[in-house]
Design a protein around this motif. Structure first.
Motif, PDB file in Angstrom:
ATOM      1  N   MET A   1      15.728  39.793  24.720  1.00 41.90           N
ATOM      2  CA  MET A   1      16.649  39.435  24.892  1.00 41.90           C
ATOM      3  C   MET A   1      17.996  41.083  24.851  1.00 41.90           C
ATOM      4  SD  MET A   1      16.291  35.618  22.057  1.00 41.90           S
ATOM      5  CE  MET A   1      15.107  36.142  21.342  1.00 41.90           C
ATOM      6  N   ARG A   2      18.807  40.263  25.402  1.00 44.22           N
ATOM      7  CA  ARG A   2      19.893  41.366  24.954  1.00 44.22           C
ATOM      8  C   ARG A   2      20.983  40.628  25.194  1.00 44.22           C
ATOM      9  NH1 ARG A   2      18.735  45.635  29.984  1.00 44.22           N
ATOM     10  NH2 ARG A   2      16.968  45.161  28.832  1.00 44.22           N
ATOM     11  N   ILE A   3      21.988  41.436  24.833  1.00 48.13           N
ATOM     12  CA  ILE A   3      23.127  40.836  24.810  1.00 48.13           C
ATOM     13  C   ILE A   3      24.083  41.081  26.203  1.00 48.13           C
ATOM     14  CG2 ILE A   3      25.934  41.634  24.179  1.00 48.13           C
ATOM     15  CD1 ILE A   3      24.826  42.462  21.936  1.00 48.13           C
ATOM     16  N   LYS A   4      25.011  40.180  27.200  1.00 45.22           N
ATOM     17  CA  LYS A   4      25.168  40.543  28.278  1.00 45.22           C
ATOM     18  C   LYS A   4      25.924  41.029  29.002  1.00 45.22           C
ATOM     19  CE  LYS A   4      23.724  36.040  30.319  1.00 45.22           C
ATOM     20  NZ  LYS A   4      24.633  34.307  30.434  1.00 45.22           N
ATOM     21  N   LYS A   5      25.964  41.923  29.719  1.00 40.06           N
ATOM     22  CA  LYS A   5      27.304  42.984  29.899  1.00 40.06           C
ATOM     23  C   LYS A   5      28.516  42.423  30.255  1.00 40.06           C
ATOM     24  CE  LYS A   5      25.440  46.789  32.309  1.00 40.06           C
ATOM     25  NZ  LYS A   5      25.099  47.562  32.879  1.00 40.06           N
ATOM     26  N   GLY A   6      29.693  42.489  28.936  1.00 42.95           N
ATOM     27  CA  GLY A   6      30.846  42.013  28.971  1.00 42.95           C
ATOM     28  C   GLY A   6      31.388  41.344  28.289  1.00 42.95           C
ATOM     29  N   PHE A   7      30.328  41.104  26.635  1.00 44.71           N
ATOM     30  CA  PHE A   7      30.538  40.147  26.429  1.00 44.71           C
ATOM     31  C   PHE A   7      30.846  40.962  24.493  1.00 44.71           C
ATOM     32  CE2 PHE A   7      29.021  37.389  28.647  1.00 44.71           C
ATOM     33  CZ  PHE A   7      29.875  36.509  28.215  1.00 44.71           C
ATOM     34  N   VAL A   8      31.563  41.816  24.226  1.00 44.41           N
ATOM     35  CA  VAL A   8      32.159  42.506  23.191  1.00 44.41           C
ATOM     36  C   VAL A   8      32.226  41.461  21.623  1.00 44.41           C
ATOM     37  CG1 VAL A   8      32.224  44.041  24.425  1.00 44.41           C
ATOM     38  CG2 VAL A   8      34.321  42.883  23.602  1.00 44.41           C
ATOM     39  N   LEU A   9      32.029  41.821  21.056  1.00 41.46           N
ATOM     40  CA  LEU A   9      32.490  41.677  18.890  1.00 41.46           C
ATOM     41  C   LEU A   9      34.239  42.283  19.139  1.00 41.46           C
ATOM     42  CD1 LEU A   9      31.791  40.105  16.649  1.00 41.46           C
ATOM     43  CD2 LEU A   9      31.232  42.214  15.612  1.00 41.46           C
ATOM     44  N   ARG A  10      35.296  41.135  18.371  1.00 47.97           N
ATOM     45  CA  ARG A  10      37.117  42.073  18.973  1.00 47.97           C
ATOM     46  C   ARG A  10      37.277  41.214  17.385  1.00 47.97           C
ATOM     47  NH1 ARG A  10      35.896  45.832  22.114  1.00 47.97           N
ATOM     48  NH2 ARG A  10      37.065  45.525  23.583  1.00 47.97           N
ATOM     49  N   GLN A  11      37.850  41.762  16.225  1.00 48.03           N
ATOM     50  CA  GLN A  11      38.136  41.355  15.528  1.00 48.03           C
ATOM     51  C   GLN A  11      39.749  40.591  15.871  1.00 48.03           C
ATOM     52  OE1 GLN A  11      38.808  41.096  11.647  1.00 48.03           O
ATOM     53  NE2 GLN A  11      36.069  41.382  12.201  1.00 48.03           N
ATOM     54  N   VAL A  12      39.872  39.330  15.269  1.00 49.07           N
ATOM     55  CA  VAL A  12      40.853  38.366  16.216  1.00 49.07           C
ATOM     56  C   VAL A  12      41.724  37.556  14.733  1.00 49.07           C
ATOM     57  CG1 VAL A  12      42.173  36.867  17.504  1.00 49.07           C
ATOM     58  CG2 VAL A  12      40.756  38.386  18.301  1.00 49.07           C
ATOM     59  N   CYS A  13      42.916  38.543  14.734  1.00 48.54           N
ATOM     60  CA  CYS A  13      43.615  37.043  13.544  1.00 48.54           C
ATOM     61  C   CYS A  13      42.556  37.174  12.261  1.00 48.54           C
ATOM     62  CB  CYS A  13      44.063  36.241  14.025  1.00 48.54           C
ATOM     63  SG  CYS A  13      45.306  35.406  15.176  1.00 48.54           S
ATOM     64  N   GLY A  14      42.043  38.293  11.912  1.00 46.85           N
ATOM     65  CA  GLY A  14      41.032  37.944  10.767  1.00 46.85           C
ATOM     66  C   GLY A  14      39.465  37.545  10.774  1.00 46.85           C
ATOM     67  N   GLU A  15      39.052  37.492  12.000  1.00 50.76           N
ATOM     68  CA  GLU A  15      37.921  36.678  12.605  1.00 50.76           C
ATOM     69  C   GLU A  15      37.215  37.292  13.404  1.00 50.76           C
ATOM     70  OE1 GLU A  15      36.835  33.225  11.319  1.00 50.76           O
ATOM     71  OE2 GLU A  15      38.664  33.313   9.987  1.00 50.76           O
ATOM     72  N   ASN A  16      35.608  37.384  13.188  1.00 53.39           N
ATOM     73  CA  ASN A  16      34.585  37.771  14.013  1.00 53.39           C
ATOM     74  C   ASN A  16      34.990  36.899  15.550  1.00 53.39           C
ATOM     75  OD1 ASN A  16      33.998  40.064  12.710  1.00 53.39           O
ATOM     76  ND2 ASN A  16      33.166  38.809  11.065  1.00 53.39           N
ATOM     77  N   TRP A  42      25.138  40.340  15.338  1.00 46.49           N
ATOM     78  CA  TRP A  42      25.473  41.553  16.750  1.00 46.49           C
ATOM     79  C   TRP A  42      25.686  42.408  17.351  1.00 46.49           C
ATOM     80  CZ3 TRP A  42      26.734  38.203  21.097  1.00 46.49           C
ATOM     81  CH2 TRP A  42      26.716  39.038  22.088  1.00 46.49           C
ATOM     82  N   GLY A  43      25.555  42.757  15.634  1.00 47.39           N
ATOM     83  CA  GLY A  43      25.901  44.472  15.834  1.00 47.39           C
ATOM     84  C   GLY A  43      24.308  45.256  15.669  1.00 47.39           C
ATOM     85  N   GLN A  44      23.728  44.732  15.114  1.00 48.02           N
ATOM     86  CA  GLN A  44      22.652  44.796  15.435  1.00 48.02           C
ATOM     87  C   GLN A  44      21.608  44.715  16.455  1.00 48.02           C
ATOM     88  OE1 GLN A  44      21.074  46.546  12.416  1.00 48.02           O
ATOM     89  NE2 GLN A  44      23.408  46.540  11.848  1.00 48.02           N
ATOM     90  N   ALA A  45      22.011  43.453  16.571  1.00 51.70           N
ATOM     91  CA  ALA A  45      21.447  43.167  18.665  1.00 51.70           C
ATOM     92  C   ALA A  45      21.886  44.609  19.525  1.00 51.70           C
ATOM     93  CB  ALA A  45      21.766  41.653  18.448  1.00 51.70           C
ATOM     94  N   GLN A  46      23.448  44.913  19.376  1.00 50.03           N
ATOM     95  CA  GLN A  46      23.598  45.790  20.208  1.00 50.03           C
ATOM     96  C   GLN A  46      23.129  47.004  20.253  1.00 50.03           C
ATOM     97  OE1 GLN A  46      28.144  45.516  19.090  1.00 50.03           O
ATOM     98  NE2 GLN A  46      28.740  45.007  21.534  1.00 50.03           N
ATOM     99  N   ASP A  47      22.761  47.279  18.953  1.00 45.45           N
ATOM    100  CA  ASP A  47      22.239  49.317  18.688  1.00 45.45           C
ATOM    101  C   ASP A  47      20.909  48.696  19.251  1.00 45.45           C
ATOM    102  OD1 ASP A  47      24.818  48.551  16.905  1.00 45.45           O
ATOM    103  OD2 ASP A  47      23.325  49.169  15.468  1.00 45.45           O
ATOM    104  N   LEU A  48      20.458  47.541  19.522  1.00 43.59           N
ATOM    105  CA  LEU A  48      18.744  47.704  20.025  1.00 43.59           C
ATOM    106  C   LEU A  48      18.961  47.727  21.465  1.00 43.59           C
ATOM    107  CD1 LEU A  48      17.109  44.935  16.899  1.00 43.59           C
ATOM    108  CD2 LEU A  48      16.411  47.105  17.724  1.00 43.59           C
ATOM    109  N   SER A  49      19.780  46.714  21.427  1.00 48.88           N
ATOM    110  CA  SER A  49      19.768  46.951  23.446  1.00 48.88           C
ATOM    111  C   SER A  49      18.658  45.255  23.794  1.00 48.88           C
ATOM    112  CB  SER A  49      19.589  48.407  23.530  1.00 48.88           C
ATOM    113  OG  SER A  49      19.310  47.829  24.949  1.00 48.88           O
ATOM    114  N   ASP A  50      17.729  46.520  23.850  1.00 49.75           N
ATOM    115  CA  ASP A  50      16.953  44.626  23.765  1.00 49.75           C
ATOM    116  C   ASP A  50      15.677  44.264  22.794  1.00 49.75           C
ATOM    117  OD1 ASP A  50      16.787  44.595  26.718  1.00 49.75           O
ATOM    118  OD2 ASP A  50      15.540  46.454  26.746  1.00 49.75           O
TER     119      ASP A  50
END
Length: 89
Positions: A1-16, A42-50
């Motif tokens: 599996m992998r994270i689809k391009k275009g999706f990112v983790l952000r902090q919005v009003c103190g929420e992930n 999510w960060g670990q999945a990004q680091d692993l790529s697949d």
């Protein structure tokens, strides 16, 4: 599996939150809130790529005091949610 391009983790009003950016996320149109552990995964999945569920379970067990069974249940649940909303492939 992998994270689809275009999706990112952000902090919005103190929420992930996972947000869609760019053309790859045109049909997403919403935010997906994550607790601290899910955001960490999510960060670990990004680091692993697949990645696999088992890889994320191992990383979760290494980082937190959790049994393999608990980690597997939690990782499976969050990965299923990510699949349902279409942020991983």
């Amino acid at each position: 599996m992998r994270i689809k391009k275009g999706f990112v983790l952000r902090q919005v009003c103190g929420e992930n939150v996972i947000v869609g950016e760019g053309l790859g996320a045109v049909n997403f149109g919403k935010l997906l809130a994550l607790n601290e552990t899910a955001a960490w995964l999510w960060g670990q999945a990004q680091d692993l790529s697949d990645f696999t569920i088992d890889q994320l379970v191992e990383k979760l067990c290494d980082e937190y005091e959790v049994t393999t069974e608990e980690a597997k249940a939690d990782v499976t649940a969050i990965v299923n949610e990510w699949q349902q909303v279409g942020v991983i492939e």
